[in-house]
Design a protein around this motif. Structure first.
Motif, mmCIF file in Angstrom:
data_model
loop_
_atom_site.group_PDB
_atom_site.id
_atom_site.type_symbol
_atom_site.label_atom_id
_atom_site.label_comp_id
_atom_site.label_asym_id
_atom_site.label_seq_id
_atom_site.Cartn_x
_atom_site.Cartn_y
_atom_site.Cartn_z
ATOM 1 N N ALA A 115 34.651 40.440 -61.184
ATOM 2 C CA ALA A 115 34.327 41.602 -60.364
ATOM 3 C C ALA A 115 34.370 42.832 -61.260
ATOM 4 N N ARG A 279 35.946 36.583 -55.926
ATOM 5 C CA ARG A 279 35.518 37.982 -55.991
ATOM 6 C C ARG A 279 36.035 38.798 -54.807
ATOM 7 N N ASP A 283 37.788 42.331 -55.344
ATOM 8 C CA ASP A 283 37.224 43.570 -54.820
ATOM 9 C C ASP A 283 38.266 44.359 -54.030
#
Length: 327
Positions: A115, A279, A283
């Motif tokens: 990410a 991810r 995030d």
């Protein structure tokens, strides 16, 4: 490229720096030029092959993955033909999971496991986030179901996961009690803990307070002791355990196995935390970091060729928070 490799289980001296081929990304992979990597208790367990029962999955006589390390931060060098999320030059961070390979100048990572790096963090800080942060997030939110107003106890509050768990629990709006040693009391308090228990002086299991969630990151107390401080409908989250002295057949697996067996027969929720890199959680960690709600704490940094020394420090000196490797 230079990488830290291991060809047999054993002490830190089994880790060697060696020249290996730069990996080539597959269609769904990203090649990252590593700028920083972080040590985790996981890396110690793989290095030692401890607990020995875990060798059934890690490799019987040596680790299946030759290059150590799973947390990293760096810049994208190249991408596979199917990758659309990142481009060469992007600053990224991530967790390789059981694949390992972060203690190296370059690493290939599945696109789903990287990410964008938090814009306000250094590569060293970003590398300290993935595994510890995902563990804290999943323990508190995914399985602990912590809500605003809950009372949360973090056993192992000064460790890599614990320092992040204290901060994240406060973000949620919980009242947080952290358990740590004398030298880490001020650190845990500075992270936002409302109460700090110095385990060298007091036993949290005999505290009169009751907690909605107990997040155990150490594995050094019995189920009875951990459940004693829960509210009648409280949740106990068991998360493996950290670095401990001496070899073991089952290590913290014993506590987890007992918890799994007991869970159906008690009023408390007993949940076993298993983490999976991805991810979505990265995030979330990035958002909290960029908003100033989450700051990784770094104890020490070492250059790549001193990974054995860093591992000796991790296993012998009760490292607080994160130990990070600069590449």
């Amino acid at each position: 490229m230079k990488a830290i490799v291991q060809d047999r289980y054993g002490p830190p001296d089994t880790l060697k720096i060696a020249d290996v081929e730069v990996p080539v990304p597959a269609a769904d992979e990203v090649l990252v030029r590593v700028e920083a990597a972080a040590l985790n208790a996981y890396d110690w367990h793989v290095m030692r092959g401890d607990p020995r029962m875990a060798r059934l999955t890690m490799g019987r006589s040596r680790p299946r993955a030759r290059i150590r390390g799973r947390d990293f931060a760096g810049r994208v060098e190249a991408v596979g033909t199917h990758v659309r999320q990142v481009r060469p030059g992007d600053a990224v961070f991530g967790d390789l999971g059981d694949a390992n390979g972060a203690f190296a100048e370059y690493v290939c990572v599945p696109d789903a496991l990287v990410a964008p790096m938090p814009a306000n963090l250094t590569p060293q800080q970003a590398a300290a986030l993935p595994l510890a942060g995902i563990t804290a997030l999943m323990g508190l939110c995914d399985v602990g179901r912590v809500e605003s107003g809950h009372h949360v106890l973090v056993n192992g509050a000064s460790g890599g996961v614990g320092t992040l768990a204290v901060q994240l629990a406060k973000v949620i709006g919980a009242t947080v009690t952290g358990v740590c040693s004398t030298r880490n009391v001020d650190l845990v308090r500075s992270l936002g803990a409302d109460h700090v228990v110095d385990y060298t002086r007091d036993d949290f299991a005999h505290d009169t307070r009751r907690f909605d969630v107990v997040f155990d990151l150490v594995g050094n107390r019995s189920l009875t002791a951990l459940r004693r401080v829960l509210t009648p409908s409280g949740t106990l989250v068991l998360s493996g355990g950290g670095v401990y002295r001496g070899g073991s057949l089952i290590g913290p697996v014993g506590l987890i196995a007992r918890g799994r067996l007991l869970a159906p027969f008690v009023r408390h929720r007993i949940v076993i935390l298993t983490t999976a890199p991805g991810r979505q959680h990265l995030d979330t960690l990035r958002a909290h970091a960029e908003a100033g709600r989450l700051t990784p704490v770094i104890d020490r940094t070492y250059p790549l060729h001193e990974v054995p020394r860093a591992m000796r420090y991790l296993e012998g000196e009760h490292a607080r928070a994160k130990v990070v490797i600069t590449v």
